[in-house]
Design an enzyme around this catalytic site. Structure first.
Site, short mmCIF file in Angstrom:
data_model
loop_
_atom_site.label_atom_id
_atom_site.label_comp_id
_atom_site.label_asym_id
_atom_site.label_seq_id
_atom_site.Cartn_x
_atom_site.Cartn_y
_atom_site.Cartn_z
N ASP A 46 19.98 77.24 46.44
CA ASP A 46 19.29 76.39 45.47
C ASP A 46 20.22 76.09 44.30
O ASP A 46 21.18 76.82 44.05
CB ASP A 46 18.03 77.11 44.95
CG ASP A 46 17.02 76.16 44.37
OD1 ASP A 46 16.06 75.80 45.07
OD2 ASP A 46 17.18 75.75 43.19
N ASP A 62 24.67 73.18 46.23
CA ASP A 62 24.32 71.78 46.04
C ASP A 62 24.48 71.11 47.40
O ASP A 62 25.59 70.99 47.91
CB ASP A 62 25.26 71.14 45.01
CG ASP A 62 24.99 69.67 44.79
OD1 ASP A 62 24.18 69.07 45.53
OD2 ASP A 62 25.62 69.08 43.89
N VAL A 63 23.37 70.70 48.00
CA VAL A 63 23.43 70.18 49.37
C VAL A 63 24.16 68.85 49.46
O VAL A 63 24.45 68.38 50.57
CB VAL A 63 22.03 70.04 50.01
CG1 VAL A 63 21.34 71.40 50.10
CG2 VAL A 63 21.16 69.03 49.27
N ASN A 89 14.93 72.78 53.70
CA ASN A 89 13.79 72.39 52.89
C ASN A 89 14.16 71.60 51.64
O ASN A 89 13.32 70.89 51.09
CB ASN A 89 13.01 73.65 52.48
CG ASN A 89 11.92 73.36 51.50
OD1 ASN A 89 10.88 72.81 51.84
ND2 ASN A 89 12.16 73.71 50.23
N SER A 141 7.77 65.04 56.24
CA SER A 141 6.65 64.59 55.40
C SER A 141 5.72 63.70 56.20
O SER A 141 6.13 63.02 57.16
CB SER A 141 7.19 63.80 54.20
OG SER A 141 6.15 63.16 53.49
N TYR A 154 11.61 57.09 49.61
CA TYR A 154 11.28 58.43 50.09
C TYR A 154 10.86 58.40 51.56
O TYR A 154 11.32 59.23 52.36
CB TYR A 154 10.15 59.01 49.23
CG TYR A 154 9.70 60.39 49.63
CD1 TYR A 154 10.48 61.51 49.36
CD2 TYR A 154 8.48 60.58 50.29
CE1 TYR A 154 10.06 62.78 49.72
CE2 TYR A 154 8.06 61.84 50.66
CZ TYR A 154 8.85 62.93 50.37
OH TYR A 154 8.44 64.19 50.74
N THR A 186 0.22 65.77 51.06
CA THR A 186 0.52 65.99 49.65
C THR A 186 0.28 67.46 49.32
O THR A 186 -0.83 67.97 49.44
CB THR A 186 -0.37 65.11 48.76
OG1 THR A 186 -0.17 63.74 49.12
CG2 THR A 186 0.01 65.27 47.30
N VAL A 187 1.36 68.13 48.93
CA VAL A 187 1.33 69.58 48.71
C VAL A 187 1.27 69.88 47.22
O VAL A 187 1.91 69.20 46.41
CB VAL A 187 2.58 70.24 49.34
CG1 VAL A 187 2.52 71.76 49.19
CG2 VAL A 187 2.70 69.85 50.81
N THR A 189 2.66 71.31 44.63
CA THR A 189 3.95 71.89 44.23
C THR A 189 4.25 71.48 42.79
O THR A 189 3.62 70.57 42.24
CB THR A 189 5.09 71.37 45.13
OG1 THR A 189 5.20 69.94 44.96
CG2 THR A 189 4.84 71.71 46.58
#
Length: 263
Positions: A46, A62-63, A89, A141, A154, A186-187, A189
Site C-alpha cells: 500500500d 506504488d502499483v 485489490n 466491479s 472507471y 457499491t461497497v 468503504t
C-alpha cells in the site's frame, strides 16, 4: 455447514502466504484480516503501509512504479517464505462521462487499475509458480457488467480488469495458477463515504445507491472479503476464470417496484 467443514474453512489458509494490494483500508484490509484469521501469513502492499495493523505486514508499494512493485513483492516473499495467494485489490475511482476526464486522468486511472495488476502479477508469478496452491483474485466491479451513469472512465478500466482476469486464467491454468475476480456492487468503504460527503445531498445520494441494489443496502467490505477468500482458498481448487458478483443482486435481478427486503 458441519462443524468439521467450518473448522476446515477457518484454517484453510494455514501454511499459506498471501499478498494483498491496497491492503491498508476498505476491501483490501478486510480481505487481509480475513485471510490472516483463517491462518495465512499476509503482507499488505500500500501507499500507506503505516496504516496496516499488526499482525499484518505492511509494505510500501506504488502499483504505477515497476521498481517499487518488484521491491515490495520480493520483500513480501522473503518475509512470508513465498507467495501462494495474490489479491490484486489496489484501485482508484473516477467520475464523469466520456468527455469529462482529461487524457492524463484516463492514463492515470488505467495505470493504477489495469496496468497495476499486470505489474504486481508479473512480479509475483515466479513465486506463485513455486506454490502447490497458487491463486490470484482481482477486484473488479459491477461497472464491468452494468452501464452506470457518470462512470465512463472507471467502467472502462473495470471492463478491462474482467477481460484481463479471463485471459490470465487461460494463460496460467496449466501452470497450476487459478485466476478469478470479484465484481462488487457499491461497497461501504472510505472512498464511497467521501463521495457521499461531497454530494449536494448526501442522504439522498446514499438512498439512491442503496435503492439500486435489490437488497436495499450497500455491500459490506467483509462480504467482498469473504468472496475473495473463497476464490483464493483450496476449497475452490476447481474454480478458475470465474467472475463472482457480490452486488446485492444488482447484475442479475430485475425486481418490480416495491419496498426493500427486511434485511
Amino acid at each position: 455447514m458441519t462443524g468439521e467443514r467450518q473448522g476446515a474453512a477457518r484454517g484453510e489458509f494455514t501454511g499459506l502466504a498471501a499478498v494483498v494490494t491496497g491492503g491498508a483500508s476498505g476491501i483490501g484490509l478486510a480481505t487481509a484480516g480475513l485471510l490472516a484469521a483463517r491462518g495465512a501469513r499476509v503482507a499488505c502492499l500500500d501507499l500507506h503501509p503505516e496504516q496496516v495493523p499488526a499482525p499484518l505486514l505492511g509494505l510500501a508499494a506504488d502499483v504505477t512504479d515497476d521498481g517499487s512493485v518488484r521491491a515490495a513483492v520480493a520483500s513480501a516473499a522473503e518475509a512470508l517464505g513465498g507467495i501462494d495467494v495474490l489479491v490484486n485489490n489496489a484501485g482508484i475511482g473516477a467520475r464523469g462521462t466520456v468527455e469529462s476526464n482529461p487524457d492524463d486522468e484516463w492514463h492515470r486511472v488505467f495505470d493504477v487499475n489495469v496496468v497495476g495488476i499486470a505489474r504486481v502479477t508479473r512480479a509475483a508469478l515466479p513465486h506463485l509458480r513455486a506454490s502447490a496452491h497458487a491463486a490470484i483474485v482481482n477486484t473488479c466491479s459491477i461497472a464491468a457488467w452494468a452501464g452506470l451513469p457518470d462512470r465512463a472512465l472507471y467502467s472502462a478500466t473495470k471492463g478491462a480488469v474482467q477481460s484481463l482476469t479471463l485471459a490470465m486464467a487461460a494463460d496460467h491454468v496449466r501452470e497450476g495458477i487459478r485466476v478469478n475476480c470479484v465484481n462488487p456492487g457499491t461497497v461501504d468503504t472510505p472512498w464511497v463515504r467521501r463521495l457521499l460527503a461531497a454530494a449536494e445531498d448526501p442522504e439522498a445520494e446514499l438512498a439512491a445507491l442503496q435503492a439500486r441494489q435489490p437488497t436495499g443496502r450497500l455491500v459490506g467490505a467483509e462480504e467482498v472479503a469473504a468472496a475473495i477468500a473463497y476464490l483464493a482458498g483450496p476449497l475452490a481448487g476447481a474454480t478458475t476464470g470465474t467472475v463472482l458478483g457480490v452486488d446485492g443482486g444488482m447484475h442479475g435481478l430485475r425486481l418490480r417496484p416495491g419496498p426493500p427486503p427486511p434485511i
